[in-house]
Design a protein around this motif. Structure first.
Motif, PDB file in Angstrom:
ATOM      1  N   PRO A 575       0.824  -1.218   0.000  1.00  0.00           N
ATOM      2  CA  PRO A 575       0.000   0.000   0.000  1.00  0.00           C
ATOM      3  C   PRO A 575       0.852   1.260   0.000  1.00  0.00           C
ATOM      4  O   PRO A 575       1.891   1.331   0.654  1.00  0.00           O
ATOM      5  N   VAL A 576       0.391   2.270  -0.727  1.00  0.00           N
ATOM      6  CA  VAL A 576       1.142   3.519  -0.861  1.00  0.00           C
ATOM      7  C   VAL A 576       1.147   4.322   0.423  1.00  0.00           C
ATOM      8  O   VAL A 576       2.149   4.934   0.797  1.00  0.00           O
ATOM      9  N   GLY A 577       0.022   4.340   1.138  1.00  0.00           N
ATOM     10  CA  GLY A 577      -0.045   5.150   2.352  1.00  0.00           C
ATOM     11  C   GLY A 577       0.138   6.616   2.046  1.00  0.00           C
ATOM     12  O   GLY A 577      -0.520   7.181   1.165  1.00  0.00           O
ATOM     13  N   ASN A 578       1.070   7.275   2.754  1.00  0.00           N
ATOM     14  CA  ASN A 578       1.320   8.703   2.560  1.00  0.00           C
ATOM     15  C   ASN A 578       2.481   8.980   1.607  1.00  0.00           C
ATOM     16  O   ASN A 578       2.950  10.107   1.517  1.00  0.00           O
ATOM     17  N   ALA A 579       2.955   7.961   0.920  1.00  0.00           N
ATOM     18  CA  ALA A 579       4.142   8.131   0.092  1.00  0.00           C
ATOM     19  C   ALA A 579       3.925   9.117  -1.046  1.00  0.00           C
ATOM     20  O   ALA A 579       4.809   9.914  -1.380  1.00  0.00           O
ATOM     21  N   ALA A 580       2.739   9.093  -1.668  1.00  0.00           N
ATOM     22  CA  ALA A 580       2.487  10.004  -2.786  1.00  0.00           C
ATOM     23  C   ALA A 580       2.534  11.452  -2.304  1.00  0.00           C
ATOM     24  O   ALA A 580       3.132  12.321  -2.956  1.00  0.00           O
ATOM     25  N   GLU A 581       1.922  11.708  -1.155  1.00  0.00           N
ATOM     26  CA  GLU A 581       1.966  13.064  -0.610  1.00  0.00           C
ATOM     27  C   GLU A 581       3.390  13.452  -0.242  1.00  0.00           C
ATOM     28  O   GLU A 581       3.815  14.585  -0.430  1.00  0.00           O
ATOM     29  N   ASP A 606       7.561   2.088 -10.084  1.00  0.00           N
ATOM     30  CA  ASP A 606       7.516   3.135 -11.100  1.00  0.00           C
ATOM     31  C   ASP A 606       7.016   4.412 -10.450  1.00  0.00           C
ATOM     32  O   ASP A 606       5.813   4.574 -10.236  1.00  0.00           O
ATOM     33  N   VAL A 607       7.937   5.322 -10.151  1.00  0.00           N
ATOM     34  CA  VAL A 607       7.545   6.547  -9.462  1.00  0.00           C
ATOM     35  C   VAL A 607       6.650   7.416 -10.337  1.00  0.00           C
ATOM     36  O   VAL A 607       5.832   8.191  -9.839  1.00  0.00           O
ATOM     37  N   SER A 608       6.752   7.263 -11.659  1.00  0.00           N
ATOM     38  CA  SER A 608       5.905   8.058 -12.558  1.00  0.00           C
ATOM     39  C   SER A 608       4.437   7.699 -12.413  1.00  0.00           C
ATOM     40  O   SER A 608       3.570   8.532 -12.680  1.00  0.00           O
ATOM     41  N   ALA A 609       4.146   6.457 -12.021  1.00  0.00           N
ATOM     42  CA  ALA A 609       2.768   5.997 -11.896  1.00  0.00           C
ATOM     43  C   ALA A 609       2.270   6.016 -10.461  1.00  0.00           C
ATOM     44  O   ALA A 609       1.182   5.509 -10.167  1.00  0.00           O
ATOM     45  N   LEU A 610       3.036   6.591  -9.551  1.00  0.00           N
ATOM     46  CA  LEU A 610       2.723   6.503  -8.128  1.00  0.00           C
ATOM     47  C   LEU A 610       1.589   7.422  -7.704  1.00  0.00           C
ATOM     48  O   LEU A 610       0.784   7.069  -6.840  1.00  0.00           O
ATOM     49  N   GLN A 611       1.484   8.602  -8.302  1.00  0.00           N
ATOM     50  CA  GLN A 611       0.643   9.650  -7.746  1.00  0.00           C
ATOM     51  C   GLN A 611      -0.823   9.242  -7.620  1.00  0.00           C
ATOM     52  O   GLN A 611      -1.489   9.595  -6.653  1.00  0.00           O
ATOM     53  N   ASP A 612      -1.344   8.496  -8.561  1.00  0.00           N
ATOM     54  CA  ASP A 612      -2.754   8.122  -8.522  1.00  0.00           C
ATOM     55  C   ASP A 612      -2.957   6.661  -8.115  1.00  0.00           C
ATOM     56  O   ASP A 612      -4.028   6.090  -8.348  1.00  0.00           O
ATOM     57  N   SER A 613      -1.954   6.067  -7.526  1.00  0.00           N
ATOM     58  CA  SER A 613      -2.026   4.646  -7.167  1.00  0.00           C
ATOM     59  C   SER A 613      -2.312   4.474  -5.687  1.00  0.00           C
ATOM     60  O   SER A 613      -1.911   5.299  -4.857  1.00  0.00           O
ATOM     61  N   THR A 627      27.162  -3.007  -0.559  1.00  0.00           N
ATOM     62  CA  THR A 627      26.587  -1.769  -0.059  1.00  0.00           C
ATOM     63  C   THR A 627      26.421  -0.765  -1.192  1.00  0.00           C
ATOM     64  O   THR A 627      27.295  -0.626  -2.049  1.00  0.00           O
ATOM     65  N   GLN A 628      25.274  -0.079  -1.205  1.00  0.00           N
ATOM     66  CA  GLN A 628      24.997   0.917  -2.238  1.00  0.00           C
ATOM     67  C   GLN A 628      24.593   2.228  -1.587  1.00  0.00           C
ATOM     68  O   GLN A 628      23.870   2.243  -0.585  1.00  0.00           O
ATOM     69  N   THR A 629      25.087   3.341  -2.167  1.00  0.00           N
ATOM     70  CA  THR A 629      24.706   4.667  -1.698  1.00  0.00           C
ATOM     71  C   THR A 629      23.413   5.078  -2.382  1.00  0.00           C
ATOM     72  O   THR A 629      23.256   4.888  -3.589  1.00  0.00           O
ATOM     73  N   ALA A 630      22.478   5.635  -1.613  1.00  0.00           N
ATOM     74  CA  ALA A 630      21.170   5.968  -2.161  1.00  0.00           C
ATOM     75  C   ALA A 630      20.658   7.271  -1.571  1.00  0.00           C
ATOM     76  O   ALA A 630      21.046   7.678  -0.469  1.00  0.00           O
ATOM     77  N   LEU A 631      19.777   7.905  -2.321  1.00  0.00           N
ATOM     78  CA  LEU A 631      19.051   9.075  -1.839  1.00  0.00           C
ATOM     79  C   LEU A 631      17.777   8.600  -1.169  1.00  0.00           C
ATOM     80  O   LEU A 631      16.971   7.899  -1.786  1.00  0.00           O
ATOM     81  N   LYS A 632      17.597   8.933   0.088  1.00  0.00           N
ATOM     82  CA  LYS A 632      16.387   8.547   0.806  1.00  0.00           C
ATOM     83  C   LYS A 632      15.380   9.681   0.724  1.00  0.00           C
ATOM     84  O   LYS A 632      15.604  10.774   1.230  1.00  0.00           O
ATOM     85  N   LEU A 633      14.242   9.411   0.078  1.00  0.00           N
ATOM     86  CA  LEU A 633      13.215  10.427  -0.112  1.00  0.00           C
ATOM     87  C   LEU A 633      12.316  10.558   1.107  1.00  0.00           C
ATOM     88  O   LEU A 633      11.700  11.601   1.309  1.00  0.00           O
ATOM     89  N   GLY A 634      12.189   9.491   1.878  1.00  0.00           N
ATOM     90  CA  GLY A 634      11.317   9.523   3.041  1.00  0.00           C
ATOM     91  C   GLY A 634      11.025   8.106   3.492  1.00  0.00           C
ATOM     92  O   GLY A 634      11.663   7.148   3.048  1.00  0.00           O
ATOM     93  N   GLU A 635      10.038   7.951   4.360  1.00  0.00           N
ATOM     94  CA  GLU A 635       9.668   6.643   4.888  1.00  0.00           C
ATOM     95  C   GLU A 635       8.177   6.420   4.742  1.00  0.00           C
ATOM     96  O   GLU A 635       7.380   7.357   4.769  1.00  0.00           O
ATOM     97  N   GLU A 636       7.813   5.159   4.572  1.00  0.00           N
ATOM     98  CA  GLU A 636       6.409   4.747   4.559  1.00  0.00           C
ATOM     99  C   GLU A 636       6.316   3.437   5.330  1.00  0.00           C
ATOM    100  O   GLU A 636       6.751   2.385   4.850  1.00  0.00           O
ATOM    101  N   GLY A 637       5.779   3.515   6.545  1.00  0.00           N
ATOM    102  CA  GLY A 637       5.703   2.341   7.393  1.00  0.00           C
ATOM    103  C   GLY A 637       7.092   1.828   7.720  1.00  0.00           C
ATOM    104  O   GLY A 637       7.968   2.576   8.176  1.00  0.00           O
ATOM    105  N   ALA A 638       7.327   0.548   7.462  1.00  0.00           N
ATOM    106  CA  ALA A 638       8.626  -0.060   7.762  1.00  0.00           C
ATOM    107  C   ALA A 638       9.644   0.175   6.659  1.00  0.00           C
ATOM    108  O   ALA A 638      10.786  -0.263   6.779  1.00  0.00           O
ATOM    109  N   TYR A 639       9.241   0.872   5.593  1.00  0.00           N
ATOM    110  CA  TYR A 639      10.090   1.012   4.418  1.00  0.00           C
ATOM    111  C   TYR A 639      10.683   2.409   4.293  1.00  0.00           C
ATOM    112  O   TYR A 639      10.073   3.413   4.687  1.00  0.00           O
ATOM    113  N   SER A 640      11.862   2.469   3.708  1.00  0.00           N
ATOM    114  CA  SER A 640      12.440   3.724   3.234  1.00  0.00           C
ATOM    115  C   SER A 640      12.267   3.777   1.724  1.00  0.00           C
ATOM    116  O   SER A 640      12.400   2.765   1.032  1.00  0.00           O
ATOM    117  N   LEU A 641      11.964   4.976   1.216  1.00  0.00           N
ATOM    118  CA  LEU A 641      11.887   5.203  -0.219  1.00  0.00           C
ATOM    119  C   LEU A 641      13.237   5.735  -0.667  1.00  0.00           C
ATOM    120  O   LEU A 641      13.667   6.806  -0.212  1.00  0.00           O
TER     121      LEU A 641
END
Length: 799
Positions: A575-581, A606-613, A627-641
């Protein structure tokens, strides 16, 4: 062969296996409770409820458009196609033969008496009606015509609707004892003792208009059954062989042995019937289907255990690897391979190993018994070939194998006395090594691994220890105790959120980690899906994967059900939860730079299709190995985006990863805030991004070439360096966002300072490029070069 013992009901009682509201066809729905969500359960194999029926000794079968009837000793099973249920009738004596008339009425013979059921009798559980006919078990029905044998040399034909005698046919020789009678397009087929062949028999067809006899052929062996479908005559001999012949080919042939059969299968067949071009054949404890059109037996078969393709016979284990479900089909001598996406069976892997453990990784399959193991190839060129065979050096010293595990292409086998075998491909060849752990007096009883490479061992003191690969292969490393009180599970498994599941006496126990890292019982499941009227179906094994929340359950009666009752954590869907916002809400967002651990699971969407999902638009999952370096956009539940640049292509992937596998870097290591904003100028038309992430859906506006901006700071450690800037629009509104650093110049007329563009973890010194371009071609050409190297690096990232 493993069997399910059917519940014996009282004599002359008729029972529906399951009500029409809950009958299983290709899908059957169960409700967990009044308050809980509906639990779905669906047959995998067999594919329909009609095909699963635990028969003991079927004697006769009959079919019509609405019903299928099977006589099994004293029991009569009738499948109602409209209601999709089996109904069961218990008679006082064995039932010898069943037939349907044109109205769906069912007739059967028991102890020389003929009985009749109407469809209403069947549904209402009423007793059969005894008809005043003594037929010695020899009768046939077609439409409104009933034919039965009354003496050694006479056949009588009656109208079922009026009861009137239509005709009586006298025969020159007696019917073969227990002679098969069957209607076909040329009339009634029967078998008499031959007038010309010693110890032979003659097949006749009786015309229903003239009641004249036409000889079809002679046979040298007594026939147990015959039927006619379209232009095929199908026979079962006394020895149990099945034959089918083209009736035209038999014309004028006095000896059937001179005619080549279309199909011949040996032994085990007892009875035949046909309906609408289909032939049903009783063989052993099953009913098989023969296709007249294709002149072969199909994989449709009624019975609990089956030797047919895509069915199971003595199945013992299963495992799921990505979209392939591997099933140990022991008594058929194969590993069945089922594609869970297309819901079709593929090519079997044939093996002599029974009751095995199964593991699979990419293009290989490990099949292991308690004493030996074989690695099979799943690649197209060498599919099914043995790549490595391993036998224990000493079962007496090492104990039997108690489990297998797979970690990124390496297979592990663990024995009771804690000997660990590692099977892997080295320098293009498969090989194995052996180590022994010092665990004092503890004996291993079960073994598995999770998707992150941790290995779990259950010991005979009912404890579970978790090991790294290094710890498992170290003689004295004990690992970490994570669970106590687990009683000799038949199988254990771990989901990708590291909850542990154990199968004990038909119940699956789910354990979750507490704050101290120990596992505690969270839930238990006893998924007894009754496909027939059995008291307690025995759960043999279970398997689940990463991509869906389905669990595959193997029952000892040789059927597999998939269900979402256990609600296994899955990478698709989430589930997307608050990720789109979070991503699309404000114009400027906070972020972090993190290191994603090795052995994490990246769930690309697919982040392009996320907004209305409502669910993350799933693309694929990937197991990291470094190990990989990444940009963390935020969190949704137990997950990092997180967003990660693909180093070779310069493209991006946006992923979910469990936050526990992310380590945040110190902000000072990747972000510099200027004490006083600097003035910069855009070198091209460019978009302003909410994050330091060049993606068209993350823009907040378009900036024009030459525009002046306030540079607030810079960001490194990502795909390339970024400036954080502030711009003021024509309406006076200020916006803050990010632009790749080469799009902005702080040029003051002096030679540019050396720059390093950082792509993920790989540094590329571009100082030489900039300095040469500036000195030779001037500032204008620098802008063109920047545009080429940076803007066109990923064309599809711009809007």
């Amino acid at each position: 062969m493993k069997k399910i013992t059917a519940t014996i009901l009282s004599a002359l009682a008729f029972t529906v296996f399951c009500s029409s509201g809950t009958a299983l066809s290709c899908a059957r729905t169960f409700s967990a409770s009044a308050e809980e969500n509906t639990v779905k359960a669906e047959l995998v194999t067999p594919t329909s409820y009609e095909q699963y029926l635990a028969l003991n000794a079927p004697d006769s079968v009959a079919a019509t458009e609405g019903y299928l009837a099977i006589a099994d000793g004293n029991t009569l099973y009738v499948f109602d196609r409209a209601d999709n249920v089996y109904r069961r009738y218990e008679h006082a004596a064995p039932i010898q033969k069943v037939e349907f008339d044109g109205s769906g009425n069912l007739y059967f013979v028991s102890e020389l008496e003929l009985y009749k059921f109407t469809p209403e009798n069947l549904k209402n559980g009423e007793a059969a009606t005894s008809l005043p006919v003594t037929c010695k078990g020899l009768f046939a029905v077609e439409g409104d015509v009933l034919c039965y044998y009354t003496s050694l040399n006479a056949l009588k034909f009656y109208s079922l609707s009026t009861g009137a005698l239509l005709h009586e046919v006298s025969l020159q020789t007696p019917l073969q004892s227990e002679s098969p009678l069957a209607f076909g397009k040329d009339g009634l087929y029967c078998v008499t003792e031959s007038e010309t062949l010693a110890n032979g028999y003659t097949v006749y067809a009786i015309n229903l208009q003239t009641y004249g006899l036409t000889q079809v052929t002679n046979v040298g062996e007594k026939l147990r059954s015959l039927t006619v479908a379209n232009n095929l005559l199908c026979l079962v001999t006394q020895s149990g062989d099945f034959f089918s012949y083209n009736v035209t080919d038999l014309s004028g042939k006095n000896d059937i042995s001179k005619v080549t059969p279309i199909t011949h299968e040996e032994t085990g067949y007892t009875s035949l019937c046909s309906y609408d071009g289909n032939v049903y054949a009783v063989r052993g404890d099953t009913v098989r289907h023969y296709s007249v059109e294709n002149a072969c037996f199909t994989d449709y078969e009624i019975g609990s255990s089956s030797t047919s393709p895509n069915r199971l016979n003595g199945a013992s284990e299963l495992t799921l690897n990505e979209n392939k479900l591997f099933i140990a089909d022991d008594e058929n001598g194969r590993i069945a391979v089922y594609d869970v996406e297309s819901q079709t069976f593929g090519t079997d892997i044939y093996t002599e190993l029974n009751d095995p453990y199964l593991e699979s990784y990419q293009s290989t399959l490990l099949v292991s018994t308690s004493e030996e193991a074989v690695v099979y190839s799943l690649s197209k060129r060498t599919y099914g070939e043995s790549l490595l065979t391993l036998r224990l050096d000493s079962v007496a010293a090492e104990g039997k194998i108690v489990g297998t595990a797979s970690v990124y292409g390496r297979y592990y086998l663990l024995t009771e006395n804690n000997y660990c075998y590692t099977l892997s491909k080295e320098s293009g060849e498969w090989a194995w090594t052996k180590t022994q752990k010092n665990t004092q007096t503890l004996r291993a009883v079960s073994f598995t691994a999770d998707v992150y490479g941790s290995l779990y061992v259950v010991y005979d003191d009912d404890t579970v220890y978790r090991y790294t690969e290094k710890e498992l292969l170290s003689a004295n490393a004990r690992g970490q105790k994570v669970l106590e009180g687990l009683l000799s599970p038949k199988k254990i498994s771990v989901d990708y959120e590291t909850d542990l599941y154990a199968l004990v006496d038909g119940t699956i126990y789910e354990y979750s980690k507490n704050e101290g890292g120990m596992y505690e019982l969270n839930h238990s499941y006893t998924p007894n899906y009754h496909l027939v009227n059995d008291d307690a179906p025995a759960l043999e094994s279970f398997a689940f994967g990463l991509e869906t929340n389905l669990t595959y359950l193997l029952y000892e009666g040789d059927y597999i059900v998939k269900t979402d009752e256990l609600n296994i954590p899955a990478v698709n869907p989430i589930p997307v939860g608050n990720a789109a916002e979070l991503i699309f809400g404000e114009t400027h967002r906070d972020f972090e730079v993190v290191n994603v651990d090795a052995d994490a699971i990246l769930i690309e969407f697919d982040v392009s299709a996320l907004q209305d999902s409502t669910q993350f638009p799933y693309v694929a999952f990937e197991r990291t190995q470094e190990t990989q370096t990444a940009l963390k956009l935020g969190e949704e539940g137990a997950y990092s985006l997180v967003a990660i640049a693909k180093q070779r292509t310069g493209e991006y992937k946006t992923c979910l990863v469990l936050t526990d596998f992310c380590e945040a870097l110190e902000e000072a290591s990747y972000k510099t805030d200027y004490e006083t904003p600097k003035t910069g100028y855009l070198t091209n038309d460019v978009s302003l991004y909410k994050f330091p992430y060049v993606h068209g859906v993350l823009t907040t506006g378009r900036l024009t070439d030459g525009a002046q901006v306030a540079v607030l700071g810079e960001v490194t450690q990502l795909d390339h360096a970024y400036y954080e800037i502030r711009v003021t629009g024509e309406d006076g509104e200020e916006k803050i966002g990010y632009v790749p650093k080469p799009y902005i110049t702080l040029f003051d007329g002096s030679t540019p300072h050396p720059e390093t563009v950082v792509n993920g973890d790989t540094e590329t010194d571009t100082d030489g490029v900039w300095r040469m371009a500036y000195l030779i071609l001037g500032f204008g050409t620098i802008l063109i070069l920047v545009d080429y190297l940076i803007l066109h690096k990923r064309k599809d990232s711009e809007e």
